[in-house]
Design a protein around this motif. Structure first.
Motif, PDB file in Angstrom:
ATOM      1  N   LYS A  26     -53.568  42.522   8.035  1.00  0.00           N
ATOM      2  CA  LYS A  26     -52.158  42.423   8.468  1.00  0.00           C
ATOM      3  C   LYS A  26     -51.339  41.420   7.442  1.00  0.00           C
ATOM      4  N   PHE A  69     -61.191  51.015  14.167  1.00  0.00           N
ATOM      5  CA  PHE A  69     -60.090  50.453  13.431  1.00  0.00           C
ATOM      6  C   PHE A  69     -59.781  51.285  12.497  1.00  0.00           C
ATOM      7  N   ASP A  77     -46.281  46.717  11.198  1.00  0.00           N
ATOM      8  CA  ASP A  77     -46.912  47.976  11.489  1.00  0.00           C
ATOM      9  C   ASP A  77     -45.792  49.106  11.230  1.00  0.00           C
ATOM     10  N   PHE A 110     -50.876  50.642  11.608  1.00  0.00           N
ATOM     11  CA  PHE A 110     -52.203  50.529  12.141  1.00  0.00           C
ATOM     12  C   PHE A 110     -52.136  51.609  13.312  1.00  0.00           C
ATOM     13  N   THR A 160     -56.413  49.987  16.535  1.00  0.00           N
ATOM     14  CA  THR A 160     -57.079  48.679  16.285  1.00  0.00           C
ATOM     15  C   THR A 160     -58.565  48.220  17.375  1.00  0.00           C
ATOM     16  N   ASN A 161     -58.403  49.218  18.388  1.00  0.00           N
ATOM     17  CA  ASN A 161     -59.510  48.645  19.126  1.00  0.00           C
ATOM     18  C   ASN A 161     -59.663  49.848  20.105  1.00  0.00           C
ATOM     19  N   SER A 176     -58.691  42.451  11.251  1.00  0.00           N
ATOM     20  CA  SER A 176     -57.645  43.007  11.514  1.00  0.00           C
ATOM     21  C   SER A 176     -56.231  42.207  11.001  1.00  0.00           C
ATOM     22  N   GLU A 177     -56.518  40.915  11.535  1.00  0.00           N
ATOM     23  CA  GLU A 177     -55.402  39.936  11.234  1.00  0.00           C
ATOM     24  C   GLU A 177     -55.247  39.726   9.575  1.00  0.00           C
ATOM     25  N   ALA A 217     -56.327  51.933   9.832  1.00  0.00           N
ATOM     26  CA  ALA A 217     -55.072  51.422   9.437  1.00  0.00           C
ATOM     27  C   ALA A 217     -54.833  52.373   7.936  1.00  0.00           C
ATOM     28  N   ARG A 249     -61.533  41.433  15.359  1.00  0.00           N
ATOM     29  CA  ARG A 249     -60.025  40.872  15.184  1.00  0.00           C
ATOM     30  C   ARG A 249     -59.609  40.515  13.950  1.00  0.00           C
TER      31      ARG A 249
END
Lengths: 379, 359
Positions: free
Chosen positions: A303, A319, B326, A312, A315-316, A299-300, A321, A296
């Motif tokens: 971001k 992953f 996003d 994205f 992400t789960n 991912s943050e 993006a 996570r």
């Protein structure tokens, strides 16, 4: 000596080539307080001399000093600071890899760095040294000078993993922000002590300042002969002993920069006439993505990648993006392909600059790893 | 009021979740089709053999076709290997909830099980071929049972060259696609053996050899197409124009055909053709993404007030760095409310939704 920078400028104006300027620098032994020779490695694609000569900004002016070398003086005219100085850009033996040299106070350099250099992305990219590369170079400096000098680490700008995992988890949505602590540490430790502690405490150096003390007949002088600084964004400085320290640093730290530029070259589809290149991977030492928090956190971090737009797709539990570099116009797809690997997949346009910026960002804000061309089991 | 707001947010999240699931199904299907090329042709290519492959190629059934004679069909993938063997492939990541509709798929496979015309040979025909269903692993057993029951019930003959091959992402990180035969035999003993035991193929490997393919001949969710256009094309284009202080953006003048061609060269039909020995613009080939998809996607940008349609083929894009976490979420905003629930006929068994069952 108010003006060692002016002396350098005078030398640059009269120099026939880079060697003359570098020889001159080598002989400077008496720097005013807080003045250093600053060296910044960078990537540039094209004619750097004409690029700098044509740079226009309301905040600064550059004037070319000598047609024989790429050298300029700069005037920075901001409300809070008005400074001037000189610099020259030495090409390395590898095309597109350059080192900017300047002699100035640390304060002036930081303003020059902030107002002029850092704003030139994507044309100029400040290159990144990994901790492993830096420590290898530092050990080599210590080893090379050990008969005459003792190396002590004076100051560290550090990032450290938070010890209290529970505290981190309890912060919920703010987990990512709370994962690392950054701080400054003043020490008088040996290099090996600092490196051992860093390993033990999972620390990253952003910048390391070390001193070299003269040693004679087992007596160590109290006044340092040189103060040197090294930052992970391709920067080195020293206020003495340049001719014996810097060649060691250069020998150790130029090759990884060169290797990475080569690795990132010609990756975009367009520049390859739409024939795809292999993807790139960042391989981490441990299976860090086994931990869902780390997953996570990655991912943050993505971001929050600055000056970019992100999409994205997933992400789960996996992953995927897309990152578009707003400053450069490049885009890259990111996948986590196993517990220890991030895949970087070049798209229609993917430049060396954008790959360097993204990889440096991941290394700096997440974890350092080995970046290399993707190797498929199927090949 | 708060409850209403929560409901709206929930609906928006549900819609976004569904869009992302559809996008991921689309990506997985394209990857499965691409990896299947890698699986069947790589050994062949190593030994210097020729191969051809195409998505959505138009083939023609023979006068003796058991389902529909002398008609054009567009399978998801057509593959031809050097030993004069060909595969006609349909890929399904999900199946309709209503099993009555499964027979359409069975009929489709039987229609492909024919001496089709349209191969890359002198007389457009091929000696050996298989009709292959690539089916997502969670549906493969159920469909195999259905397929065999139709034969047991005497509805269809068992004498056929139809092969069911299940596929799945090989692990949670999805970097590989795993393939394994569930029923039938491939008309190539080496491949038949490989697929009987199962084989995983690396997506990145397939992309580096056969093209960085992101589309096939079916239209994806517009958010997917828009994201690729924005991230990979408009972001690069904006570097070539000056910021317009009056409009507060980088105004891009885009031609629909130019954008479509760039997508085709990078991620679509032209990319696949280039890497799979196919002559571009050949009569039986199909273009993807299509101009109409790109135009529809740009119309959505107009709804989102980041583009203006100048003419049927020309749009002004008001490009800026959009302040969103996003882009997929941003582009989904044009959907004002959640789609109506699907009718029983359209409803899907799995979490995955599917666009259509092509006949």
């Amino acid at each position: 000596m108010e003006n060692i920078s002016s002396i350098l400028e005078g030398k640059i104006i009269s120099a026939k080539n880079y060697e003359e300027i570098l020889d001159f620098i080598s002989f400077i032994t008496d720097f005013p307080p807080r003045h250093f020779i600053h060296i910044q490695y960078l990537y540039f694609n094209g004619e750097i001399n004409s690029y700098l000569a044509n740079l226009k900004s309301k905040d600064f002016q550059l004037s070319q000093l000598n047609p024989n070398v790429c050298a300029f003086n700069y005037h920075i005219n901001k409300k809070d600071y008005k400074i001037r100085g000189a610099f020259f850009v030495q090409p390395s033996t590898f095309s597109n890899l350059y080192a900017i040299y300047s002699i100035s106070s640390s304060y002036n350099w930081s303003i020059f760095h902030q107002i002029i250099l850092r704003r030139q992305y994507p044309r100029i990219v400040l290159l990144y040294w990994k901790q492993s590369e830096q420590t290898k170079a530092l050990k080599l400096v210590e080893e090379t000078l050990r008969h005459n000098y003792v190396l002590r680490v004076k100051k560290l700008s550090l990032k450290e993993k938070r010890e209290n995992e529970k505290e981190k988890v309890s912060l919920g949505a703010k987990t990512a922000k709370a994962k690392f602590d950054s701080y400054l540490e003043w020490t008088n430790k040996t290099l090996s002590q600092v490196l051992d502690e860093a390993k033990e405490r999972d620390q990253w150096f952003k910048k390391i300042t070390f001193q070299l003390f003269k040693k004679q007949n087992e007596i160590i002088f109290h006044i340092p002969s040189a103060i040197c600084k090294m930052s992970k964004f391709g920067y080195f400085s020293c206020n003495n002993l340049y001719p014996i320290i810097f060649p060691v640093v250069k020998k150790e730290l130029e090759p990884p920069l060169k290797d990475r530029i080569l690795l990132f070259k010609d990756r975009g589809l367009k520049e390859r006439n739409y024939k795809p290149s292999s993807a790139l991977t960042i391989i981490f030492e441990d299976e860090i993505f086994k931990n869902i928090d780390t997953f996570r956190y990655f991912s943050e971090i993505i971001k929050r990648y600055p000056n970019s737009t992100k999409a994205f797709f997933h992400t789960n539990p996996y992953f995927h993006a897309s990152i578009a570099d707003f400053l450069d116009g490049s885009s890259i797809d990111l996948w986590i392909s196993n517990y220890k690997t991030v895949l970087l997949v070049p798209q229609i346009r993917t430049s060396i600059s954008s790959l360097e910026r993204l990889v440096a960002y991941i290394f700096d804000n997440f974890h350092e790893g080995i970046v290399e061309q993707y190797q498929s089991e199927n090949e | 009021m708060k409850e209403l707001s929560n409901n709206i947010n929930q609906k928006m999240n549900d819609t976004l979740k569904e869009i992302k699931e559809n996008i991921n199904d689309y990506i997985t299907t394209v990857n499965a089709l691409l990896c299947f090329i890698a699986l069947t042709t790589w050994e062949n290519e190593q030994s210097g053999g020729n191969y051809y492959c195409s998505f959505g190629r138009t083939m023609t059934t023979s006068p003796y076709n058991s389902i529909s004679a002398n008609t054009d069909i567009t399978p998801d993938e057509v593959l031809q290997l050097s030993g004069d063997i060909g595969f006609v492939i349909e890929a399904k990541i999900s199946l309709p909830q209503n099993k009555d509709l499964w027979e359409d798929l069975e009929r489709q496979l039987r229609k492909y099980d024919d001496d089709l015309i349209g191969w890359w040979t002198e007389n457009d025909k091929i000696n050996k071929s298989n009709s292959i269903l690539l089916i997502e692993i969670s549906r493969s057993e159920e469909f195999r049972e259905y397929h065999e029951k139709l034969i047991q019930d005497g509805k269809y003959s068992s004498d056929n060259r139809i092969v069911g091959i299940e596929f799945s992402r090989a692990d949670q990180f999805s970097n590989y696609i795993f393939f394994r035969t569930r029923w039938g035999h491939i008309d190539d003993s080496v491949l038949d053996k490989i697929l009987r035991y199962g084989k995983k193929k690396d997506i990145q490997f397939a992309e580096s050899k056969y093209g960085r393919i992101k589309f096939n001949d079916s239209e994806p969710e517009p958010e997917y197409l828009l994201t690729i256009m924005w991230q990979d094309i408009f972001t690069a284009l904006h570097r070539e124009v000056e910021y317009n202080k009056g409009l507060k953006c980088y105004p891009l003048n885009v031609d629909v055909e130019d954008i479509t061609r760039e997508l085709q060269r990078g991620y679509g039909s032209q990319a696949l053709q280039k890497n799979c020995n196919i002559e571009p613009n050949a009569e039986r080939e199909v273009e993807f993404p299509q101009i109409s998809w790109v135009r529809s996607a740009l119309d959505i940008l107009e709804k989102l007030k980041v583009a203006k349609k100048n003419t049927q083929n020309n749009y002004a894009i008001y490009f800026n760095r959009l302040r969103t976490e996003d882009m997929v979420k941003y582009f989904s905003k044009y959907r004002k409310r959640k789609k109506e629930p699907p009718s029983e006929d359209q409803a899907q068994i799995s979490l995955f939704s599917e666009r259509d069952l092509k006949e």
